[in-house]
Design a protein around this motif. Sequence first.
Motif, mmCIF file in Angstrom:
data_model
loop_
_atom_site.group_PDB
_atom_site.id
_atom_site.type_symbol
_atom_site.label_atom_id
_atom_site.label_comp_id
_atom_site.label_asym_id
_atom_site.label_seq_id
_atom_site.Cartn_x
_atom_site.Cartn_y
_atom_site.Cartn_z
ATOM 1 N N ARG A 149 31.424 -5.557 -62.909
ATOM 2 C CA ARG A 149 31.638 -4.779 -61.682
ATOM 3 C C ARG A 149 33.082 -4.897 -61.202
ATOM 4 N N GLU A 150 33.423 -4.025 -60.288
ATOM 5 C CA GLU A 150 34.781 -4.034 -59.751
ATOM 6 C C GLU A 150 35.105 -5.429 -59.204
ATOM 7 N N GLY A 151 36.224 -5.938 -59.561
ATOM 8 C CA GLY A 151 36.645 -7.242 -59.035
ATOM 9 C C GLY A 151 36.223 -8.410 -59.921
ATOM 10 N N ASP A 152 35.284 -8.186 -60.844
ATOM 11 C CA ASP A 152 34.803 -9.299 -61.672
ATOM 12 C C ASP A 152 35.940 -9.928 -62.505
ATOM 13 N N LEU A 153 36.731 -9.059 -63.122
ATOM 14 C CA LEU A 153 37.771 -9.613 -63.993
ATOM 15 C C LEU A 153 38.848 -10.330 -63.171
ATOM 16 N N ASP A 154 39.030 -9.890 -61.932
ATOM 17 C CA ASP A 154 39.977 -10.610 -61.055
ATOM 18 C C ASP A 154 39.446 -12.014 -60.762
ATOM 19 N N ILE A 155 38.127 -12.094 -60.574
ATOM 20 C CA ILE A 155 37.531 -13.419 -60.325
ATOM 21 C C ILE A 155 37.757 -14.315 -61.543
ATOM 22 N N LEU A 156 37.530 -13.754 -62.726
ATOM 23 C CA LEU A 156 37.737 -14.566 -63.940
ATOM 24 C C LEU A 156 39.190 -15.028 -64.036
ATOM 25 N N LYS A 157 40.093 -14.113 -63.791
ATOM 26 C CA LYS A 157 41.528 -14.449 -63.919
ATOM 27 C C LYS A 157 41.970 -15.492 -62.900
ATOM 28 N N ALA A 158 41.348 -15.437 -61.725
ATOM 29 C CA ALA A 158 41.763 -16.366 -60.658
ATOM 30 C C ALA A 158 41.240 -17.777 -60.882
ATOM 31 N N GLY A 159 40.358 -17.939 -61.851
ATOM 32 C CA GLY A 159 39.775 -19.261 -62.074
ATOM 33 C C GLY A 159 40.159 -19.845 -63.416
ATOM 34 N N ARG A 160 41.458 -19.842 -63.689
ATOM 35 C CA ARG A 160 41.882 -20.393 -64.983
ATOM 36 C C ARG A 160 41.787 -21.917 -64.951
ATOM 37 N N PRO A 161 41.155 -22.509 -65.970
ATOM 38 C CA PRO A 161 41.031 -23.970 -66.015
ATOM 39 C C PRO A 161 42.369 -24.669 -66.210
ATOM 40 N N ASP A 162 42.397 -25.952 -65.843
ATOM 41 C CA ASP A 162 43.611 -26.759 -66.060
ATOM 42 C C ASP A 162 43.654 -27.302 -67.488
ATOM 43 N N PHE A 163 42.481 -27.493 -68.031
ATOM 44 C CA PHE A 163 42.379 -27.949 -69.424
ATOM 45 C C PHE A 163 41.079 -27.390 -69.969
ATOM 46 N N VAL A 164 40.933 -27.462 -71.279
ATOM 47 C CA VAL A 164 39.658 -27.050 -71.831
ATOM 48 C C VAL A 164 39.025 -28.242 -72.543
ATOM 49 N N GLY A 165 37.735 -28.423 -72.301
ATOM 50 C CA GLY A 165 37.004 -29.501 -72.972
ATOM 51 C C GLY A 165 36.423 -28.967 -74.269
ATOM 52 N N VAL A 166 36.535 -29.756 -75.306
ATOM 53 C CA VAL A 166 35.996 -29.344 -76.604
ATOM 54 C C VAL A 166 34.913 -30.322 -77.033
ATOM 55 N N ASN A 167 33.739 -29.789 -77.309
ATOM 56 C CA ASN A 167 32.685 -30.602 -77.918
ATOM 57 C C ASN A 167 32.637 -30.204 -79.382
ATOM 58 N N TYR A 168 32.830 -31.167 -80.237
ATOM 59 C CA TYR A 168 32.914 -30.822 -81.663
ATOM 60 C C TYR A 168 32.078 -31.781 -82.498
#
Length: 465
Positions: free
Chosen positions: A277-296
């Motif tokens: 919906r309108e605004g969804d991608l803005d929400i995603l962009k505004a919540g960029r993580p500081d790091f990414v956790g990897v489970n491997y």
Amino acid sequence: MTKFSRDFLWGSASAAYQVEGAWDEDGKSLSIWDVFVRQPNRTFKNTTGDVAVDHYHHYKEDVKLMAEMGLKAYRFSIAWTRILPEGRGEVNQKGIEFYSNLIDELLKYNIEPIITIYHWDLPQVLQDEYGGWESRKIIDDFLYYAEVLFENFGDRVKYWIGLNEQNVFVGLGYRDGRFPPGIKNIQLMHQVNHIVNLANATIIKRFHDLKIKGQIGPSFAFPVLYALDNQPENVLAMEKSLDVNVWYWMDAYLLGRYPRTALAYLKNQFGIELDIREGDLDILKAGRPDFVGVNYYQSHTFAANVPNAEAGEPDQFKHVQNEHLERTSWGWEIDPIGLRIALRRITSRYDIPIMITENGLGEYDTLTEDRKIHDPYRIEYLDNHITAVQNAIEDGCQVIGYCTWSFTDLLSWLNGYGKRYGFVYVDRDEEEGGSLERIRKDSFYWYQKLIKEFESKRENSRTHS
Ligand code: BG6
């Protein structure tokens, strides 16, 4: 060892449902897992987390063992049902108290707490009321839950994982039906997934707005994919799988959008169009993580698939064995170089710090008559993976920590108590009996030594610099 940063987080991890037990104590309500495991034949021998390894009552003993080992960080998850028995609304002080005490106990020994906000145990009330992750209503409830945690623990906790393995809980919960809520509906799975992405980005943004002194990111079960060989059809099959099984999630987290090729694939293969919906991608962009956790844990190999195939995606790709790799007793392919490849791929596409939030070997362990556990297979597995991390750091990847899975043995969601991952053996058998006694395995002493050597090299380099 000198490749690791001075404050590298040598850690280990767990999840509330798999260790705590005390499933109905001190005001805790039912989670979707408490309910799901009571349906016949959902789990190995119908095992439940009712008692698990009773960490709820043994946490001081467990933390003491962590301190003896010299652990620098401990990743654990919080049970939403302990904090907010109704899913939202009134906060259960007993729940806050338990985790507050756990955090203080860790800090007493200079062990950095790493909190996972959501490791799959959604309050059943929210599932019943509006379908849990199926409704956008969850975004506000998840945000409120996260805010309660930030408010109560943000003064002491610097590292936060929002969601554990979104790809696993959404995939197994809504496509394969093997996790709660036990649904097999790929259309619904992808709509749910988009809502989970919005919830994830929303809490990250709030964390940043609140200016909490710390870092936050999701933990992703990062699948390292190979093509069976250099036959172009097989390489193309692997690329398609990579788009829809890896970048589809990672791009949403880190770029705030979905890969065009993955969206086209979902439309062409299944007729799925995401409800963006309108605004969804803005929400995603505004919540960029500081790091990414990897489970491997393992890598996966793909080949082209025939139309009308019964396994894999017909006409697209299928999973095949990698003949170059050995397998665990559960058939997981052991591939340390795959971890280096994972770290390189993430770094080259997103240029973001990475925390390895899970890595380990699930195996049967044998308790000897003199009450020892010799687990050279686990030591070898971990040692080779740590070397791979070191190589990845040399390659330019920024890795801030490494958490083994797991510290004590714990309940494997679907495999009961026989599949053991811990440094510390817990006397708990497949019929859910046992004294719950904790016994250090050989791998306990091995990791203890590794951390000690790291520390002394760090001290030496400090004195010489
Ligand atoms: C990860 C989960 O998927 O893998 C853990 O985050 C889990 O919670 C671990 O226990 C190992 O999986 P399994 O099925 O061997 O217990």
